[in-house]
Scaffold this active site. Structure first.
Site, PDB file in Angstrom:
ATOM      1  N   HIS A 257       1.260  -0.905  -0.270  1.00  0.00           N
ATOM      2  CA  HIS A 257       0.097   0.027  -0.309  1.00  0.00           C
ATOM      3  C   HIS A 257       1.112   1.097   0.279  1.00  0.00           C
ATOM      4  CE1 HIS A 257      -0.499   1.639   4.422  1.00  0.00           C
ATOM      5  NE2 HIS A 257       0.465   0.073   4.628  1.00  0.00           N
ATOM      6  N   ASP A 269       6.066   2.845   6.948  1.00  0.00           N
ATOM      7  CA  ASP A 269       4.331   2.682   6.607  1.00  0.00           C
ATOM      8  C   ASP A 269       3.659   3.578   6.175  1.00  0.00           C
ATOM      9  OD1 ASP A 269       1.764   0.900   6.588  1.00  0.00           O
ATOM     10  OD2 ASP A 269       1.781   1.924   8.986  1.00  0.00           O
ATOM     11  N   GLU A 302      -5.803   1.228   1.843  1.00  0.00           N
ATOM     12  CA  GLU A 302      -5.435   0.689   2.706  1.00  0.00           C
ATOM     13  C   GLU A 302      -5.447   0.812   4.776  1.00  0.00           C
ATOM     14  OE1 GLU A 302      -2.894  -2.217   5.518  1.00  0.00           O
ATOM     15  OE2 GLU A 302      -3.175   0.435   5.235  1.00  0.00           O
ATOM     16  N   GLU A 303      -5.368   2.445   4.730  1.00  0.00           N
ATOM     17  CA  GLU A 303      -5.672   2.323   6.208  1.00  0.00           C
ATOM     18  C   GLU A 303      -6.393   2.600   6.263  1.00  0.00           C
ATOM     19  OE1 GLU A 303      -3.039   2.457   8.098  1.00  0.00           O
ATOM     20  OE2 GLU A 303      -1.062   2.893   7.192  1.00  0.00           O
ATOM     21  N   ASP A 331       4.200  -4.881   3.797  1.00  0.00           N
ATOM     22  CA  ASP A 331       3.662  -3.472   4.244  1.00  0.00           C
ATOM     23  C   ASP A 331       4.291  -3.551   5.521  1.00  0.00           C
ATOM     24  OD1 ASP A 331       2.143  -1.929   6.011  1.00  0.00           O
ATOM     25  OD2 ASP A 331       0.332  -2.761   5.586  1.00  0.00           O
ATOM     26  N   HIS A 431       1.908   5.543  12.755  1.00  0.00           N
ATOM     27  CA  HIS A 431       0.875   5.948  11.800  1.00  0.00           C
ATOM     28  C   HIS A 431       0.543   7.405  12.961  1.00  0.00           C
ATOM     29  CE1 HIS A 431      -1.943   3.094  11.304  1.00  0.00           C
ATOM     30  NE2 HIS A 431      -0.980   2.749  10.093  1.00  0.00           N
TER      31      HIS A 431
HETATM   32  N1  DTR Z   1      -1.121  -3.057   8.517  1.00  0.00           N
HETATM   33  C1  DTR Z   1      -0.208  -2.327   9.242  1.00  0.00           C
HETATM   34  C2  DTR Z   1       0.382  -2.647   9.811  1.00  0.00           C
HETATM   35  C3  DTR Z   1       0.117  -4.305  10.539  1.00  0.00           C
HETATM   36  C4  DTR Z   1      -0.436  -4.253  11.332  1.00  0.00           C
HETATM   37  N2  DTR Z   1       0.362  -5.789  11.299  1.00  0.00           N
HETATM   38  C5  DTR Z   1       0.926  -6.046  10.714  1.00  0.00           C
HETATM   39  C6  DTR Z   1       1.060  -7.906   9.538  1.00  0.00           C
HETATM   40  C7  DTR Z   1       1.398  -7.978   8.647  1.00  0.00           C
HETATM   41  C8  DTR Z   1       1.303  -6.418   7.716  1.00  0.00           C
HETATM   42  C9  DTR Z   1       1.281  -4.731   7.809  1.00  0.00           C
HETATM   43  C10 DTR Z   1       0.801  -5.549   9.858  1.00  0.00           C
HETATM   44  C11 DTR Z   1      -0.484  -1.063   8.518  1.00  0.00           C
HETATM   45  O1  DTR Z   1      -0.341  -0.078   7.378  1.00  0.00           O
HETATM   46  O2  DTR Z   1      -0.667   0.191   9.631  1.00  0.00           O
HETATM   47 ZN    ZN Z   2      -0.558   1.460   8.683  1.00  0.00          ZN
HETATM   48 ZN    ZN Z   3       0.365  -0.279   6.377  1.00  0.00          ZN
END
Ligand code: DTR
Ligand code: ZN
Ligand code: ZN
Length: 495
Positions: A257, A269, A302-303, A331, A431
């Site tokens: 993302h 991120d 994605e967020e 990610d 974040h």
């Molecule tokens: N999705 C992510 C953070 C995240 C949390 N757990 C996982 C496990 C595997 C990949 C990513 C993540 C975010 O964008 O905040």
């Molecule tokens: Zn994130």
């Molecule tokens: Zn992320």
């Protein structure tokens, strides 16, 4: 013995030790071997610098639908187009949210709180109501029977066993006017209710320590909760690029993302996954000699709940989904206090969700074998639905990927394995506005970028272990071989 004698002894023993050290390396004549050689962290970092500058010129964010996201997407699309890739921009609608206020006081004391995404708003200045502590049983706050006398109250509920959305929905039905959900592990609780329709009462996340403290003797004390978010219907877009070569009915897909949260530039991120995939695509080229086409996706929103990747997968017909051999997700792969996690495709950790679709275990093995060959131990991370692989595995596409950790805390055992700092989050700026160029472990990013290159190169040659599809003889390429060289690798040894 003289000083000199001791020193020369040391020199001798070091030289002897070096001569016997074996550094694993990849067969340089294989496609994955060549791709690993070509992808270097300096070039990946240059893309991160670009994303940081884009954020700096765009009010500090690259969130979906903002100018920072559009500039990021055009930076990536422009480079891919110049390299000859087929590039598609796929637009889709979503509900944008941004926090305006998040404040809680319990019995007059400020308690740090994070508004859950898609939480309904309180009036300006907040609501004040008595606290109702909900028992932390096996399914805390998941069932109506958990809420005995909560009418007009703000409930305090432990995380776990069911979604945040479910907890606040059941609480709302029982008459609660607000919800504080506390973590069941160390670190901040930054959650989402999933979609705007699910939000029933203002809901915020607090830490485990705060939650446990107020669960003791604070039942009935006054709580003020001021949680407000902007909500707006907007559009944004995914960027998809595909090689012109390779078979189109057995495509290797890799995604990351590109959007950040509204609060920051999102360099770890997920600048890290985005920049790595861009560099791998550019080094692979748009028309390499490969058996299987490679398709790259830079997801948006994605967020806000994996919206872009879900939209993409659902936009494909069943036959078009069948054309995808597998999906690789990246990610957060350069967290400043990095762990080396690979998605637990075989469910060998036996936690949370079960295994991924057949082939996911094999993908996990490809990634972990590669890192192990570089002297890097890995751990699994559950397919807990927190990143863009979610919709792929839910329609049966095998998936895997890497992750260096977010808000959770690094343990002593992990520090013994990988270095870093115990008792501190993998990404203490997760974040936040400080997820900037200073928030990257470039050794971890380098190692993971090589693993990404290796996996994509490996599957561009053959996905046989994942889905039984063998290269046709006309296009057959040498498979990857991991072999051992005597101290002559150009690869940096693992940190
Ligand atoms: N999705 C992510 C953070 C995240 C949390 N757990 C996982 C496990 C595997 C990949 C990513 C993540 C975010 O964008 O905040
Ligand atoms: Zn994130
Ligand atoms: Zn992320």
């Amino acid at each position: 013995m003289s000083t000199w004698g001791r020193r020369s002894g040391l020199v001798f023993s070091l030289a002897a030790a070096l001569a016997s050290v074996s550094i694993p390396a990849l067969a340089a004549d294989s496609l994955p071997g060549q791709l690993v050689q070509k992808v270097n962290v300096t070039s990946v970092n240059r893309h991160l610098v670009a994303l940081q500058r884009i954020a700096d010129n765009s009010l500090g964010t690259r969130a979906a639908s903002t100018v920072g996201h559009a500039k990021s997407a055009e930076y990536i699309a422009g480079k891919l187009e110049a390299a000859g890739f087929d590039v598609t921009r796929q637009e889709f609608p979503f509900t944008y949210t941004q926090t305006i206020a998040q404040k809680a006081t319990v019995d007059g004391t400020d308690v740090p709180v994070i508004a859950m995404t898609y939480s309904p708003n309180t009036p300006e200045g907040g609501i004040t109501a008595p606290l109702a502590v909900i028992p932390a049983d096996d399914t805390p706050g998941c069932e109506a029977t958990d809420y005995a006398d909560v009418t007009g109250k703000i409930v305090l509920v432990q995380r776990g066993a069911c979604t945040f959305a479910q907890k606040q929905q059941v609480a709302a039905k029982a008459g609660a006017v607000g919800a504080l959900i506390y973590n069941n592990t160390d670190g901040n609780l930054n959650g989402t209710l999933g979609d705007p329709a699910s939000g029933k009462i203002p809901t915020g996340g607090i830490t485990k320590a705060a939650g446990e403290k107020y669960s003791t003797s604070y039942n009935g004390v006054p709580v003020t909760l001021d949680l407000r978010q902007l909500q707006e219907e907007r559009t944004t877009y995914n960027v998809i690029a595909e090689t012109r070569t390779g078979r189109k009915d057995n495509v290797v897909m890799a995604g990351a993302h590109l959007d950040s949260v509204p609060d920051g530039p999102g360099i770890n991120d997920n600048g890290t996954g985005s920049a790595t995939l861009l560099e791998v695509a550019l080094r692979l080229g748009s028309a390499p000699k490969i058996n299987n086409a490679v398709r790259f996706g830079w997801w948006s929103a994605e967020e806000f709940g994996l919206i872009g990747s879900t939209y993409y997968v659902d936009s494909l017909s069943f036959e078009q989904q069948l054309d995808l051999a597998l999906y690789l997700n990246f990610d957060m792969i350069g967290s400043p206090n990095a762990a080396y996690f690979a998605y637990d495709g075989d469910n060998s950790d036996s936690v949370g969700a079960g295994p991924g679709p057949f082939g996911s275990a094999q993908i996990e093995k490809t990634l972990t074998d590669y890192l192990t060959s570089r002297g890097i131990a890995t751990e699994g991370t559950d397919f807990d639905g927190r990143s863009d692989y979610g919709e792929f595995i839910s329609v049966g596409i095998p998936a895997g990927g890497l992750y260096t950790g977010a808000e959770k805390i690094k343990t002593d055992a992990q520090v013994a394995k990988w270095g870093g700092t115990a008792g501190v989050a993998y990404d203490a700026c997760y974040h936040q506005a400080c997820d900037n160029l200073g928030n990257i472990d470039r050794v971890a990013l380098d190692n993971n970028a090589d693993a990404v290159a290796f996996a994509i190169g490996t599957y561009a040659v053959s996905t046989q272990t994942v889905n039984g599809v063998t290269p046709t003889s006309a296009t057959a390429k040498k498979p990857a071989r991991l072999h051992t060289l005597k101290a002559a690798s150009t690869e940096a040894p693992a940190a």
